[in-house]
Design a protein around this motif. Structure first.
Motif, PDB file in Angstrom:
ATOM      1  N   ARG A   1      39.491  42.266  35.420  1.00 25.42           N
ATOM      2  CA  ARG A   1      40.731  42.946  35.771  1.00 25.42           C
ATOM      3  C   ARG A   1      41.356  43.542  34.520  1.00 25.42           C
ATOM      4  O   ARG A   1      41.105  43.095  33.404  1.00 25.42           O
ATOM      5  CB  ARG A   1      41.727  42.005  36.447  1.00 25.42           C
ATOM      6  CG  ARG A   1      42.334  40.939  35.545  1.00 25.42           C
ATOM      7  CD  ARG A   1      43.216  40.002  36.350  1.00 25.42           C
ATOM      8  NE  ARG A   1      43.752  38.928  35.526  1.00 25.42           N
ATOM      9  CZ  ARG A   1      44.323  37.837  36.008  1.00 25.42           C
ATOM     10  NH1 ARG A   1      44.434  37.666  37.335  1.00 25.42           N
ATOM     11  NH2 ARG A   1      44.779  36.898  35.195  1.00 25.42           N
ATOM     12  N   GLN A   2      42.181  44.556  34.768  1.00 24.93           N
ATOM     13  CA  GLN A   2      42.908  45.191  33.673  1.00 24.93           C
ATOM     14  C   GLN A   2      44.320  45.480  34.133  1.00 24.93           C
ATOM     15  O   GLN A   2      44.528  46.243  35.088  1.00 24.93           O
ATOM     16  CB  GLN A   2      42.206  46.480  33.228  1.00 24.93           C
ATOM     17  CG  GLN A   2      42.821  47.079  31.983  1.00 24.93           C
ATOM     18  CD  GLN A   2      41.936  48.141  31.363  1.00 24.93           C
ATOM     19  OE1 GLN A   2      41.038  48.687  31.995  1.00 24.93           O
ATOM     20  NE2 GLN A   2      42.176  48.434  30.091  1.00 24.93           N
ATOM     21  N   ALA A   3      45.271  44.852  33.471  1.00 24.05           N
ATOM     22  CA  ALA A   3      46.679  45.095  33.741  1.00 24.05           C
ATOM     23  C   ALA A   3      47.177  46.207  32.814  1.00 24.05           C
ATOM     24  O   ALA A   3      46.577  46.449  31.761  1.00 24.05           O
ATOM     25  CB  ALA A   3      47.479  43.821  33.519  1.00 24.05           C
ATOM     26  N   PRO A   4      48.257  46.886  33.182  1.00 25.13           N
ATOM     27  CA  PRO A   4      48.787  47.967  32.344  1.00 25.13           C
ATOM     28  C   PRO A   4      49.075  47.493  30.922  1.00 25.13           C
ATOM     29  O   PRO A   4      49.709  46.451  30.727  1.00 25.13           O
ATOM     30  CB  PRO A   4      50.074  48.366  33.065  1.00 25.13           C
ATOM     31  CG  PRO A   4      49.834  48.002  34.482  1.00 25.13           C
ATOM     32  CD  PRO A   4      49.008  46.753  34.447  1.00 25.13           C
TER      33      PRO A   4
ATOM     34  N   LYS B   1      49.695  35.013  41.843  1.00 19.86           N
ATOM     35  CA  LYS B   1      50.918  35.042  41.045  1.00 19.86           C
ATOM     36  C   LYS B   1      51.207  36.476  40.631  1.00 19.86           C
ATOM     37  O   LYS B   1      50.291  37.307  40.558  1.00 19.86           O
ATOM     38  CB  LYS B   1      50.722  34.191  39.787  1.00 19.86           C
ATOM     39  CG  LYS B   1      50.267  32.775  40.048  1.00 19.86           C
ATOM     40  CD  LYS B   1      49.970  32.054  38.732  1.00 19.86           C
ATOM     41  CE  LYS B   1      49.462  30.642  38.977  1.00 19.86           C
ATOM     42  NZ  LYS B   1      49.160  29.951  37.688  1.00 19.86           N
ATOM     43  N   PRO B   2      52.457  36.779  40.313  1.00 23.88           N
ATOM     44  CA  PRO B   2      52.776  38.143  39.852  1.00 23.88           C
ATOM     45  C   PRO B   2      51.929  38.571  38.654  1.00 23.88           C
ATOM     46  O   PRO B   2      51.570  39.762  38.551  1.00 23.88           O
ATOM     47  CB  PRO B   2      54.256  38.048  39.497  1.00 23.88           C
ATOM     48  CG  PRO B   2      54.785  36.989  40.416  1.00 23.88           C
ATOM     49  CD  PRO B   2      53.682  35.984  40.514  1.00 23.88           C
ATOM     50  N   GLU B   3      51.577  37.651  37.795  1.00 24.01           N
ATOM     51  CA  GLU B   3      50.775  37.998  36.623  1.00 24.01           C
ATOM     52  C   GLU B   3      49.309  38.305  36.976  1.00 24.01           C
ATOM     53  O   GLU B   3      48.543  38.726  36.109  1.00 24.01           O
ATOM     54  CB  GLU B   3      50.823  36.891  35.565  1.00 24.01           C
ATOM     55  CG  GLU B   3      50.511  35.504  36.085  1.00 24.01           C
ATOM     56  CD  GLU B   3      51.767  34.706  36.426  1.00 24.01           C
ATOM     57  OE1 GLU B   3      52.706  35.289  37.025  1.00 24.01           O
ATOM     58  OE2 GLU B   3      51.800  33.495  36.096  1.00 24.01           O
ATOM     59  N   ASP B   4      48.932  38.132  38.230  1.00 26.51           N
ATOM     60  CA  ASP B   4      47.597  38.554  38.678  1.00 26.51           C
ATOM     61  C   ASP B   4      47.556  40.043  39.022  1.00 26.51           C
ATOM     62  O   ASP B   4      46.485  40.578  39.319  1.00 26.51           O
ATOM     63  CB  ASP B   4      47.164  37.750  39.911  1.00 26.51           C
ATOM     64  CG  ASP B   4      46.954  36.278  39.620  1.00 26.51           C
ATOM     65  OD1 ASP B   4      47.377  35.444  40.453  1.00 26.51           O
ATOM     66  OD2 ASP B   4      46.381  35.957  38.555  1.00 26.51           O
ATOM     67  N   THR B   5      48.691  40.699  38.973  1.00 29.13           N
ATOM     68  CA  THR B   5      48.747  42.129  39.259  1.00 29.13           C
ATOM     69  C   THR B   5      47.918  42.910  38.253  1.00 29.13           C
ATOM     70  O   THR B   5      48.114  42.784  37.044  1.00 29.13           O
ATOM     71  CB  THR B   5      50.199  42.625  39.236  1.00 29.13           C
ATOM     72  OG1 THR B   5      50.925  41.991  40.306  1.00 29.13           O
ATOM     73  CG2 THR B   5      50.267  44.138  39.402  1.00 29.13           C
ATOM     74  N   ALA B   6      46.965  43.705  38.757  1.00 27.57           N
ATOM     75  CA  ALA B   6      46.044  44.450  37.898  1.00 27.57           C
ATOM     76  C   ALA B   6      45.115  45.273  38.777  1.00 27.57           C
ATOM     77  O   ALA B   6      45.116  45.142  40.007  1.00 27.57           O
ATOM     78  CB  ALA B   6      45.218  43.493  37.035  1.00 27.57           C
ATOM     79  N   VAL B   7      44.320  46.105  38.126  1.00 22.14           N
ATOM     80  CA  VAL B   7      43.185  46.736  38.786  1.00 22.14           C
ATOM     81  C   VAL B   7      41.979  45.818  38.580  1.00 22.14           C
ATOM     82  O   VAL B   7      41.703  45.401  37.447  1.00 22.14           O
ATOM     83  CB  VAL B   7      42.899  48.134  38.235  1.00 22.14           C
ATOM     84  CG1 VAL B   7      41.697  48.757  38.938  1.00 22.14           C
ATOM     85  CG2 VAL B   7      44.128  49.029  38.396  1.00 22.14           C
ATOM     86  N   TYR B   8      41.292  45.520  39.659  1.00 21.10           N
ATOM     87  CA  TYR B   8      40.158  44.601  39.634  1.00 21.10           C
ATOM     88  C   TYR B   8      38.855  45.385  39.771  1.00 21.10           C
ATOM     89  O   TYR B   8      38.743  46.287  40.620  1.00 21.10           O
ATOM     90  CB  TYR B   8      40.289  43.586  40.764  1.00 21.10           C
ATOM     91  CG  TYR B   8      41.320  42.520  40.477  1.00 21.10           C
ATOM     92  CD1 TYR B   8      42.675  42.830  40.433  1.00 21.10           C
ATOM     93  CD2 TYR B   8      40.947  41.204  40.213  1.00 21.10           C
ATOM     94  CE1 TYR B   8      43.635  41.865  40.143  1.00 21.10           C
ATOM     95  CE2 TYR B   8      41.890  40.232  39.926  1.00 21.10           C
ATOM     96  CZ  TYR B   8      43.226  40.568  39.896  1.00 21.10           C
ATOM     97  OH  TYR B   8      44.166  39.596  39.600  1.00 21.10           O
TER      98      TYR B   8
END
Length: 113
Positions: A38-41, A86-93
């Motif tokens: 995954r990659q978060a902003p 969790k909110p910190e799992d927000t990302a492009v997978y």
């Protein structure tokens, strides 16, 4: 042509679950070790889970016990079951064939209330 396509992302509330799918076309998925990333902003792409051709799995500590990688040979698909999001799992997978340059286009996961 060998291609990977992810699906299953979306918006989910904290504590919820999603199952991501990654379909491989043009080859047989059981020939490859696979990984979910995954990659978060503003952050680097990180490896979350991997599965060898023999079924050995590994997880990064942040998802251990919450995420599960699996494979369905009949569907030529690898999955990532994600629980207790969790909110910190927000990302492009992304899914990836290990030791190659082949990546899928990614699927967005947003965890928010």
């Amino acid at each position: 042509q060998v291609q990977l396509v992810e699906s299953g992302g979306g918006l989910v509330q904290p504590g919820g679950s999603l199952r991501l799918s990654c379909v491989l076309s043009g080859s047989n998925i059981w020939n490859y070790a696979m990984g979910w990333y995954r990659q978060a902003p503003g952050k680097q792409r990180e490896l979350l889970a991997s599965r060898t051709t023999f079924g050995i799995t590994n997880y990064v500590d942040s998802v251990k016990g919450r995420f599960t990688i699996s494979r369905d040979d009949a569907k030529n698909t690898v999955y990532l079951q994600m629980n207790s999001l969790k909110p910190e799992d927000t990302a492009v997978y992304y899914c990836h064939i290990e030791s190659t340059t082949l990546w899928g286009p990614g699927t967005q996961v947003t965890v928010s209330s």
